[in-house]
Design a protein around this motif. Sequence first.
Motif, short mmCIF file in Angstrom:
data_model
loop_
_atom_site.label_atom_id
_atom_site.label_comp_id
_atom_site.label_asym_id
_atom_site.label_seq_id
_atom_site.Cartn_x
_atom_site.Cartn_y
_atom_site.Cartn_z
N THR A 140 0.82 -1.21 0.00
CA THR A 140 0.00 0.00 0.00
C THR A 140 0.85 1.26 0.00
OG1 THR A 140 -1.86 -1.14 1.05
CG2 THR A 140 -1.78 1.25 1.26
N ASN A 143 2.96 1.41 -3.23
CA ASN A 143 2.22 1.78 -4.42
C ASN A 143 2.38 3.27 -4.73
OD1 ASN A 143 0.22 1.18 -6.54
ND2 ASN A 143 -1.11 2.51 -5.33
N SER A 144 2.09 4.11 -3.73
CA SER A 144 2.20 5.55 -3.96
C SER A 144 3.64 5.97 -4.17
CB SER A 144 1.59 6.31 -2.78
OG SER A 144 2.18 5.91 -1.56
N ASN A 406 -2.36 6.51 -1.72
CA ASN A 406 -2.69 5.87 -2.99
C ASN A 406 -3.69 6.70 -3.78
OD1 ASN A 406 -1.05 3.55 -2.84
ND2 ASN A 406 -2.49 2.59 -1.44
N LYS A 498 -1.34 -4.14 -6.40
CA LYS A 498 -0.44 -3.05 -6.03
C LYS A 498 0.98 -3.59 -5.89
CE LYS A 498 -3.92 -0.43 -3.42
NZ LYS A 498 -4.32 0.07 -2.09
N PRO A 499 1.97 -2.77 -6.14
CA PRO A 499 1.87 -1.37 -6.56
C PRO A 499 1.44 -1.25 -8.02
CG PRO A 499 4.16 -2.02 -6.47
CD PRO A 499 3.38 -3.19 -5.93
#
Length: 516
Positions: A140, A143-144, A406, A498-499
């Motif tokens: 999580t 991902n960003s 995200n 994800k990512p």
Amino acid sequence: MLPILVEDQVLGAVELASLGPFSGLQRDFLGQFVESVGVVVSSLIAHARTDELLEQSQLLTAELRARSQELQVQQEELQSSNAELAEKAALLADRNRDIERKNLEIEQARQELEERAKQLSRTSMYKSEFLANMSHELRTPLNSLLILAQLLAQNPEGNLTEKQVDYAEVIHSAGSDLLQLINDILDLSKVEAGKMDVHREPFALGRLLEYVEMTFRPLAAERELEFRVVTVPGVPAEITTDEPRLRQVLRNLLSNALKFTERGGVELRVQKAADGELPERMRGVPVVAFRVRDTGVGIAPEHLDAVFGAFQQGALATGRRYGGTGLGLSISREVAQLLGGVIVAESRLGEGSEFTFYVPVGGAPPRGPASEGGEGRLERGGGTSAAGGGPLAGRVVLIVDDDVRNVYAVTEILEGEGAHVLTAADGRSGIELLTAHREVDLIVMDVMMSGMDGHTATAAIRGTPGFSDVPIITVTAKAMPGDRARSLEAGANDYITKPVDARDLVERVHHWLDRD
């Protein structure tokens, strides 16, 4: 003629002859004489009978004596047999008691094994669940991080210095390495739990070799190493197996070869395997051998088997020098077995290594349930992708995700394509926002959220009038077997893990919007 009578029984007769007639006196005399003769003859017969009976009695006595001796012998034998039978009965009773005791021990051991198997099953389930949850927690934020690092490295506005772009690329590279580690740990968990799926289908061997060339030639050039891909005549143009899994094994073998080679080069030689070099279970069917040879540091014979263990990397000093987790070869060996193949290694310290991956040309029977397909490798039907689709100006996309990082990263991607983005922090809020903005063209739905999760929200949207056909792309960081199937059952059109890769996300969004 005078009969010899005894008790009215004729014992014989006396015949007398005379020159003159017999007188009365003579007849009386002869009558008395015959009676005397009868008594004598009867006595003689009685004596003879007595002698005969005595002889028979003696014979019978001898026979009885002999029979008695035989019976005595038989009785002694019977007594001996009875003693042996009694001894054997006692032994049998002891054995029965031993068997009962052993059966009891076996039953107790079986119950203990069943309990341990249940504990191992629970442990494996908890481990898989823990790794899946940890995957979610790691993917999580990752991902960003990857999305924003990729956007910075692209420098679309041209306002970053070259060094800042390099920093962004380093951040993206480090995040990618972390992602690979997460994927390796998840793969190892799936293998141990027997939940790694295999999806076999025919594909062109040339396509696989093009992928190898494009992936590893630049890396070899960067390290100033020679890299060759050699195809020996006789190799089939097409093979049937799980191509992504085959790529995974080759990627691990070639990455290791390049990593542990400082001078010389690496060669991938593809040829038809001879029966004599194959294990017994693989003989008699066409097999392709992928041989990865390098001129690197090599592996000592005593460490050759150890490199296939999880978190092992040959000698400890080598592991410290070259880095890595040592998961690649362990996973590769298990994947090779799932594909019906095997990996064989030959190496000498300081003389390089050769790892040969044998794969059946026609594929092997699956060892588990039919595959649901690879993670994030959903079939997307016909139509064109976003490669030539253009910006998303005028299109409205709803993002439902409880992680603000995200949401920010995905929003940046979609707004960069010209889309108008709406956001909601959970499934229920997403449904309320959707009904308030009926112009939404597509939904990006996170799966794991507090309250109403993505699957429940997707099913609820499909039951909402007017939104049965709106495209929904589910996104999850908990990439475990069955997630894709659950997403499709809930009503999703596509599935991403994800990512999220920015380019892949844009292509999928374009694909589903271009279907209108």
